[in-house]
Design an enzyme around this catalytic site. Structure first.
Site, mmCIF file in Angstrom:
data_model
loop_
_atom_site.group_PDB
_atom_site.id
_atom_site.type_symbol
_atom_site.label_atom_id
_atom_site.label_comp_id
_atom_site.label_asym_id
_atom_site.label_seq_id
_atom_site.Cartn_x
_atom_site.Cartn_y
_atom_site.Cartn_z
ATOM 1 N N LYS A 138 42.093 -9.901 19.852
ATOM 2 C CA LYS A 138 42.514 -10.884 20.852
ATOM 3 C C LYS A 138 41.307 -11.396 21.628
ATOM 4 C CE LYS A 138 43.643 -7.464 24.432
ATOM 5 N NZ LYS A 138 44.670 -7.009 25.392
ATOM 6 N N ARG A 144 54.255 -3.686 33.588
ATOM 7 C CA ARG A 144 53.712 -4.980 33.204
ATOM 8 C C ARG A 144 54.639 -5.638 32.194
ATOM 9 N NH1 ARG A 144 47.746 -5.578 30.609
ATOM 10 N NH2 ARG A 144 48.836 -4.591 28.861
ATOM 11 N N TYR A 183 18.160 -19.719 44.526
ATOM 12 C CA TYR A 183 19.013 -20.278 45.565
ATOM 13 C C TYR A 183 19.096 -19.362 46.784
ATOM 14 C CZ TYR A 183 20.842 -23.996 42.554
ATOM 15 O OH TYR A 183 20.981 -25.106 41.766
ATOM 16 N N MET A 242 23.163 -21.352 37.259
ATOM 17 C CA MET A 242 24.122 -21.739 36.233
ATOM 18 C C MET A 242 23.522 -21.667 34.831
ATOM 19 S SD MET A 242 26.227 -25.318 35.755
ATOM 20 C CE MET A 242 27.265 -25.076 37.200
#
EC number: 5.1.1.1
Length: 353
Positions: free
Chosen positions: A34, A131, A252, A299
């Site tokens: 998956k 769940r 940053y 990024m």
């Protein structure tokens, strides 16, 4: 020159892990593919495993169809089952095994009983995770309803262990007992061991294990010494070098200021490629030598300290995770889980080795 960011997928390691885990478990095993095989590429992994895997498992129909369209013929289990009658018919046509964890899915099979034959159904019982799963006290009723449809050829049972990867876990034993009690006297195969359940040896061996994260080389059990081979290596290169004066910031927000005159390598890989943004100061390997990231991950790129790596610079190879820096170490440092990191890798070249 193409961008040098790559995810190298070691398919021999994948197969070795599957075989080792299956042998340790002692029963049959689904190879869980998956989420694009946990980010490793479902088709490439299925092709490598097809000769040895007992069956495959995916989350939903579209993931199974991708494998069928690639020529994969082994049984494929849909772990979420189907979402409507149209999907059920398509699943039956492609020979998928289906999980039934909701009353609506049971009713779909009853509704289509005259239109299909040979369904392999896995009834998922609720044992404490809260769940997905049906009421275990009604297991006999569910079997009777399915068999009455004549659409179903085989019924098996499964549940999902909620805490098998938690240190000191005893809840898994209670879940397994609930499954055993619910199916006592029924001639059905059982599946309850996920990767953590296998490696922590919870309960007796189930007929079927579901091998997910461990198959990709990550041991989810705290303190376990069971050795697995990493399957993915995430790597890139330094493509620029900055000479930074003592006291100056990097990245940053200038969240990190170097304490000495430093050489900083700029690596062509960032959080948009799947490396965690908050992995400031995390270990990386540059030309086979250990160093750390500097500042906030951008990024498209990140910075590494190469001050003490005198021969490293532009073009140097960088391992973000792989055989030396384990993805679980990066995940722990970034306060997340290796599942998330592996599934999030993108924008890099995927190469099978």
């Amino acid at each position: 020159m193409t961008r040098p960011s790559q995810a190298l997928i070691d398919l021999n390691a994948l197969l070795s892990n599957y075989k080792k885990l299956r042998t340790f478990h002692g029963g049959k095993a689904f190879a869980v593919l998956k989420a694009n095989a946990y980010g490793h590429g479902a088709v490439r992994c299925a092709r490598k495993l097809e000769m040895d895997a007992d069956a495959f498992a995916v989350a939903f129909l579209e993931e199974g169809l991708e494998l069928r369209e690639a020529g994969i013929q082994k049984p494929i289990l849909l772990l979420e089952g189907v979402f409507d009658v149209k999907e059920l018919r398509k699943a039956a046509n492609h020979g998928f095994w289906v999980v039934v964890s909701r009353h609506e899915q049971l009713e779909m099979i009853e509704q289509c009983s005259s239109a299909m034959r040979g369904l392999n159904v896995w009834l998922k019982l609720e044992t404490g995770m809260n769940r997905l799963g049906l009421d275990g006290s009604l297991a006999c009723e569910y079997i009777a309803r399915l068999c009455a449809t004549k659409a179903v050829a085989k019924v098996s049972f499964m549940t999902h262990l909620a805490c098998a990867d938690v240190e000191g876990d005893d809840f898994s034993t209670k879940q397994i007992e609930k499954l055993m009690n619910a199916t006592r006297g029924l001639d059905c195969e059982l599946s309850f061991c996920n990767s953590a359940g296998v490696l922590s040896a919870k309960g007796p061996p189930s007929d079927w294990a579901r091998l997910g994260i461990a198959m990709y080389g990550v041991n989810p059990v705290p303190g376990s010494s069971f050795s697995l081979e990493p399957v993915m290596e995430l790597k890139s290169q330094i493509f620029d070098v900055k000479n930074v004066k003592a006291g100056e910031g990097v990245g940053y927000g200038c969240t990190v200021r170097v304490s000495r005159d430093s050489r900083v390598g700029i690596v062509a890989l960032g959080y948009a490629d799947g490396y965690p943004r908050n992995a400031m100061g995390c270990s990386v390997l540059v030309d086979g030598r250990l160093t750390k990231t500097l500042g906030v991950i951008s990024m498209d790129m990140l910075a590494v300290d190469i001050t003490d790596l005198e021969n490293s610079g532009q073009g140097s190879q960088v391992e973000l995770w792989g055989k030396h820096i384990r993805v679980a170490e990066v995940a722990q440092y970034a306060r997340t889980i290796p599942y998330e990191l592996l599934c999030n890798v993108k924008r890099v070249s995927f190469l099978s080795i």
